[in-house]
Design a protein around this motif. Structure first.
Motif, PDB file in Angstrom:
ATOM      1  N   TYR A  73      -3.985 -15.276  -6.018  1.00 39.49           N
ATOM      2  CA  TYR A  73      -4.552 -15.021  -7.531  1.00 39.49           C
ATOM      3  C   TYR A  73      -2.970 -15.515  -8.502  1.00 39.49           C
ATOM      4  CZ  TYR A  73      -7.686 -11.928  -5.921  1.00 39.49           C
ATOM      5  OH  TYR A  73      -9.189 -11.576  -5.768  1.00 39.49           O
ATOM      6  N   ASP A  74      -1.520 -16.349  -8.104  1.00 38.63           N
ATOM      7  CA  ASP A  74      -0.670 -16.297  -8.602  1.00 38.63           C
ATOM      8  C   ASP A  74       0.188 -17.424  -7.276  1.00 38.63           C
ATOM      9  OD1 ASP A  74       1.296 -13.940  -8.247  1.00 38.63           O
ATOM     10  OD2 ASP A  74      -0.106 -13.009  -9.373  1.00 38.63           O
ATOM     11  N   ASP A  75       1.283 -17.508  -8.084  1.00 37.91           N
ATOM     12  CA  ASP A  75       2.395 -18.472  -7.377  1.00 37.91           C
ATOM     13  C   ASP A  75       3.213 -17.557  -5.716  1.00 37.91           C
ATOM     14  OD1 ASP A  75       1.006 -20.505  -7.888  1.00 37.91           O
ATOM     15  OD2 ASP A  75       2.934 -21.180  -9.353  1.00 37.91           O
ATOM     16  N   SER A  76       3.176 -16.314  -6.658  1.00 35.85           N
ATOM     17  CA  SER A  76       4.061 -14.725  -6.262  1.00 35.85           C
ATOM     18  C   SER A  76       2.913 -14.241  -5.643  1.00 35.85           C
ATOM     19  CB  SER A  76       4.002 -14.271  -7.302  1.00 35.85           C
ATOM     20  OG  SER A  76       2.959 -12.923  -8.098  1.00 35.85           O
ATOM     21  N   THR A  77       2.120 -14.459  -5.242  1.00 36.77           N
ATOM     22  CA  THR A  77       0.897 -14.099  -3.531  1.00 36.77           C
ATOM     23  C   THR A  77       1.822 -14.800  -2.984  1.00 36.77           C
ATOM     24  OG1 THR A  77      -0.483 -13.662  -5.392  1.00 36.77           O
ATOM     25  CG2 THR A  77      -1.125 -13.717  -3.182  1.00 36.77           C
ATOM     26  N   PRO A  78       2.460 -13.297  -1.588  1.00 45.21           N
ATOM     27  CA  PRO A  78       2.483 -14.932  -0.360  1.00 45.21           C
ATOM     28  C   PRO A  78       1.134 -15.067   0.511  1.00 45.21           C
ATOM     29  CG  PRO A  78       3.022 -12.159   0.008  1.00 45.21           C
ATOM     30  CD  PRO A  78       2.324 -12.583  -1.476  1.00 45.21           C
ATOM     31  N   VAL A  79       0.995 -16.123   1.329  1.00 45.25           N
ATOM     32  CA  VAL A  79       0.293 -16.127   2.458  1.00 45.25           C
ATOM     33  C   VAL A  79       0.495 -14.745   4.022  1.00 45.25           C
ATOM     34  CG1 VAL A  79      -0.952 -17.819   3.836  1.00 45.25           C
ATOM     35  CG2 VAL A  79       0.248 -19.002   1.869  1.00 45.25           C
ATOM     36  N   ALA A  80      -0.493 -14.271   3.596  1.00 45.69           N
ATOM     37  CA  ALA A  80      -0.119 -13.123   4.701  1.00 45.69           C
ATOM     38  C   ALA A  80      -1.088 -11.620   4.285  1.00 45.69           C
ATOM     39  CB  ALA A  80       1.458 -12.519   4.007  1.00 45.69           C
ATOM     40  N   TRP A  81      -1.200 -10.694   5.403  1.00 40.01           N
ATOM     41  CA  TRP A  81      -2.245 -10.125   5.923  1.00 40.01           C
ATOM     42  C   TRP A  81      -1.406  -9.152   4.997  1.00 40.01           C
ATOM     43  CZ3 TRP A  81      -6.720  -8.833   7.302  1.00 40.01           C
ATOM     44  CH2 TRP A  81      -7.056  -9.744   7.689  1.00 40.01           C
ATOM     45  N   SER A  82      -1.893  -7.575   4.457  1.00 42.95           N
ATOM     46  CA  SER A  82      -1.424  -6.530   3.940  1.00 42.95           C
ATOM     47  C   SER A  82      -1.554  -5.374   4.510  1.00 42.95           C
ATOM     48  CB  SER A  82      -0.824  -6.656   2.312  1.00 42.95           C
ATOM     49  OG  SER A  82      -2.518  -6.443   1.388  1.00 42.95           O
ATOM     50  N   VAL A  83      -0.863  -4.187   4.253  1.00 40.92           N
ATOM     51  CA  VAL A  83      -1.609  -3.280   5.209  1.00 40.92           C
ATOM     52  C   VAL A  83      -1.212  -2.261   4.113  1.00 40.92           C
ATOM     53  CG1 VAL A  83      -0.376  -3.573   7.226  1.00 40.92           C
ATOM     54  CG2 VAL A  83       0.403  -2.261   5.917  1.00 40.92           C
ATOM     55  N   CYS A  84      -2.737  -1.346   4.536  1.00 42.94           N
ATOM     56  CA  CYS A  84      -2.591  -0.245   2.592  1.00 42.94           C
ATOM     57  C   CYS A  84      -2.979   1.279   3.422  1.00 42.94           C
ATOM     58  CB  CYS A  84      -3.983  -1.290   1.842  1.00 42.94           C
ATOM     59  SG  CYS A  84      -4.603   0.480   1.081  1.00 42.94           S
ATOM     60  N   LEU A  85      -2.392   1.775   3.055  1.00 41.91           N
ATOM     61  CA  LEU A  85      -1.959   3.636   3.407  1.00 41.91           C
ATOM     62  C   LEU A  85      -2.406   3.899   2.427  1.00 41.91           C
ATOM     63  CD1 LEU A  85       2.241   3.129   3.820  1.00 41.91           C
ATOM     64  CD2 LEU A  85      -0.097   2.825   5.183  1.00 41.91           C
ATOM     65  N   SER A  86      -3.498   5.402   2.728  1.00 41.65           N
ATOM     66  CA  SER A  86      -4.318   6.090   2.139  1.00 41.65           C
ATOM     67  C   SER A  86      -3.656   7.074   1.407  1.00 41.65           C
ATOM     68  CB  SER A  86      -6.034   6.791   3.122  1.00 41.65           C
ATOM     69  OG  SER A  86      -6.426   7.908   2.398  1.00 41.65           O
ATOM     70  N   VAL A  87      -3.869   7.290   0.448  1.00 39.88           N
ATOM     71  CA  VAL A  87      -2.931   8.703  -0.534  1.00 39.88           C
ATOM     72  C   VAL A  87      -3.970   9.025  -1.362  1.00 39.88           C
ATOM     73  CG1 VAL A  87      -1.022   7.324  -0.348  1.00 39.88           C
ATOM     74  CG2 VAL A  87      -2.490   7.057  -2.622  1.00 39.88           C
ATOM     75  N   SER A  88      -3.751  10.560  -1.827  1.00 36.88           N
ATOM     76  CA  SER A  88      -4.526  11.503  -2.408  1.00 36.88           C
ATOM     77  C   SER A  88      -3.919  10.801  -4.552  1.00 36.88           C
ATOM     78  CB  SER A  88      -4.060  12.670  -2.516  1.00 36.88           C
ATOM     79  OG  SER A  88      -2.837  13.221  -2.329  1.00 36.88           O
ATOM     80  N   ASP A  89      -2.892  10.302  -4.581  1.00 37.92           N
ATOM     81  CA  ASP A  89      -2.424  10.606  -5.947  1.00 37.92           C
ATOM     82  C   ASP A  89      -1.627   9.594  -5.982  1.00 37.92           C
ATOM     83  OD1 ASP A  89      -1.461  10.296  -8.425  1.00 37.92           O
ATOM     84  OD2 ASP A  89      -1.552  13.552  -8.908  1.00 37.92           O
ATOM     85  N   ALA A  90      -2.075   8.163  -6.559  1.00 33.54           N
ATOM     86  CA  ALA A  90      -1.724   7.272  -6.453  1.00 33.54           C
ATOM     87  C   ALA A  90       0.235   6.746  -7.181  1.00 33.54           C
ATOM     88  CB  ALA A  90      -2.348   5.873  -6.591  1.00 33.54           C
ATOM     89  N   GLU A  91      -0.453   7.427  -8.533  1.00 34.86           N
ATOM     90  CA  GLU A  91       0.820   7.166  -9.215  1.00 34.86           C
ATOM     91  C   GLU A  91       2.066   8.749  -8.793  1.00 34.86           C
ATOM     92  OE1 GLU A  91      -2.332   5.815 -11.823  1.00 34.86           O
ATOM     93  OE2 GLU A  91      -2.514   7.541 -10.298  1.00 34.86           O
ATOM     94  N   ARG A  92       1.765   9.267  -7.944  1.00 31.09           N
ATOM     95  CA  ARG A  92       2.623  10.043  -7.421  1.00 31.09           C
ATOM     96  C   ARG A  92       3.363  10.086  -6.854  1.00 31.09           C
ATOM     97  NH1 ARG A  92       0.614  15.566  -6.055  1.00 31.09           N
ATOM     98  NH2 ARG A  92      -0.257  15.005  -3.877  1.00 31.09           N
ATOM     99  N   THR A  93       2.545   9.057  -5.850  1.00 28.28           N
ATOM    100  CA  THR A  93       3.314   8.417  -4.421  1.00 28.28           C
ATOM    101  C   THR A  93       4.292   7.584  -4.972  1.00 28.28           C
ATOM    102  OG1 THR A  93       1.365   8.896  -3.495  1.00 28.28           O
ATOM    103  CG2 THR A  93       2.840   7.211  -2.644  1.00 28.28           C
ATOM    104  N   ALA A  94       3.791   7.159  -6.025  1.00 29.40           N
ATOM    105  CA  ALA A  94       3.925   5.323  -6.452  1.00 29.40           C
ATOM    106  C   ALA A  94       5.766   6.184  -7.361  1.00 29.40           C
ATOM    107  CB  ALA A  94       3.677   4.928  -7.809  1.00 29.40           C
ATOM    108  N   LEU A  95       6.090   7.044  -7.916  1.00 23.67           N
ATOM    109  CA  LEU A  95       6.646   7.500  -8.581  1.00 23.67           C
ATOM    110  C   LEU A  95       8.229   8.363  -6.866  1.00 23.67           C
ATOM    111  CD1 LEU A  95       4.915  10.549 -11.395  1.00 23.67           C
ATOM    112  CD2 LEU A  95       6.930   8.201 -11.672  1.00 23.67           C
TER     113      LEU A  95
END
Length: 264
Positions: A73-95
């Motif tokens: 979507y933009d030049d900062s996006t790498p050509v790569a696979w990413s992994v995603c983890l399941s969470v119950s509260d995304a904001e709390r996890t980021a904090l």
């Protein structure tokens, strides 16, 4: 790479909180990626027709979602696979991640009515995604052949990684002479590689996460991928002290991923 115990435990149809639930590929040419992974794993791509989805497409295995591909979507996006983890509260996890030295690259946002999605990094800069499920919980198949079966962190600061991820996600760690594994609730789902112990050029890459897909035959799939234009970064190899074989590949657009299977 994983142990036999870990690979057996990953054969599940549901995703537990704080374990891998999804993996996404970002490439310049999604159509070429759809053809490549369809030939290698038998995946069928289903593109979201909504304009606001931006060309995002799910990879299906026998009709079940197992992964996804999107354009860069933009030049900062790498050509790569990413992994995603399941969470119950995304904001709390980021904090929590920030409290332990991580950063937020993309604050959690709603993805239609499917769930909330954000992108974080660990203290060394290895990025990963988090997913707070609503209508979509992630991959329907995990641990079966031609589906996600393992995730692996490559890092130059194992000590800090072994502190960060257990603090944020509650992971347990299992150390051995050959490898460090992650688990939660008795399920082994990932591992850690010390880049300081790797030969060049692998030792020179930035810290990152990489998905491994389980297959029926590592040698056959590695050969098939090479025939479709992939690079073989690590030829099929036996895991020391285990009944597994694995290989690391680079798809024709440069994204790295692994494959593994029980030894014949």
């Amino acid at each position: 790479m994983t142990t036999a115990e870990g690979s057996d435990n990953m054969q599940q149809r549901t995703t537990a909180l704080h374990t891998p639930c999804w993996t996404e590929l970002s490439v310049p040419d999604p159509e070429a990626a759809k053809a490549f992974y369809g030939a290698v794993f038998g995946w069928h791509a289903q593109t979201d027709p909504r304009p606001e989805a931006g060309g995002y497409a799910m990879f299906l295995l026998d009709g079940a979602p197992v992964a996804a591909v999107s354009p860069m979507y933009d030049d900062s996006t790498p050509v790569a696979w990413s992994v995603c983890l399941s969470v119950s509260d995304a904001e709390r996890t980021a904090l929590q991640a920030a409290e332990h030295g991580g950063r937020t690259l993309m604050p959690p946002v709603d993805v239609f009515d499917l769930g909330r999605y954000g992108v974080l990094t660990d203290p060394e800069g290895a990025s990963f995604s988090i997913w707070q499920a609503n209508r979509f919980s992630g991959a329907d198949i995990i641990g079966d052949p031609n589906a996600l079966g393992w995730i692996e962190l490559s890092t130059r600061d194992p000590k800090r990684a072994l502190s960060f991820y257990p603090a944020v996600f509650g992971w347990s760690t299992h150390l051995s002479d050959f490898y460090t594994e992650w688990s939660i609730g008795g399920t082994h789902f990932g591992g850690l590689v010390d880049l300081n112990q790797m030969p060049a050029p692998a030792a020179e890459v930035p810290a990152h996460w990489k998905p491994y897909f389980r297959v029926d035959d590592v040698d056959a799939i590695a050969a098939r991928a090479a025939g479709e234009g992939a690079g073989v970064l690590l030829p099929p190899t036996a895991v020391p002290g285990d009944d597994l074989r694995y290989s690391v590949l680079k798809d024709p657009q440069g994204a790295h991923f692994g494959i593994f299977a029980p030894a014949a």
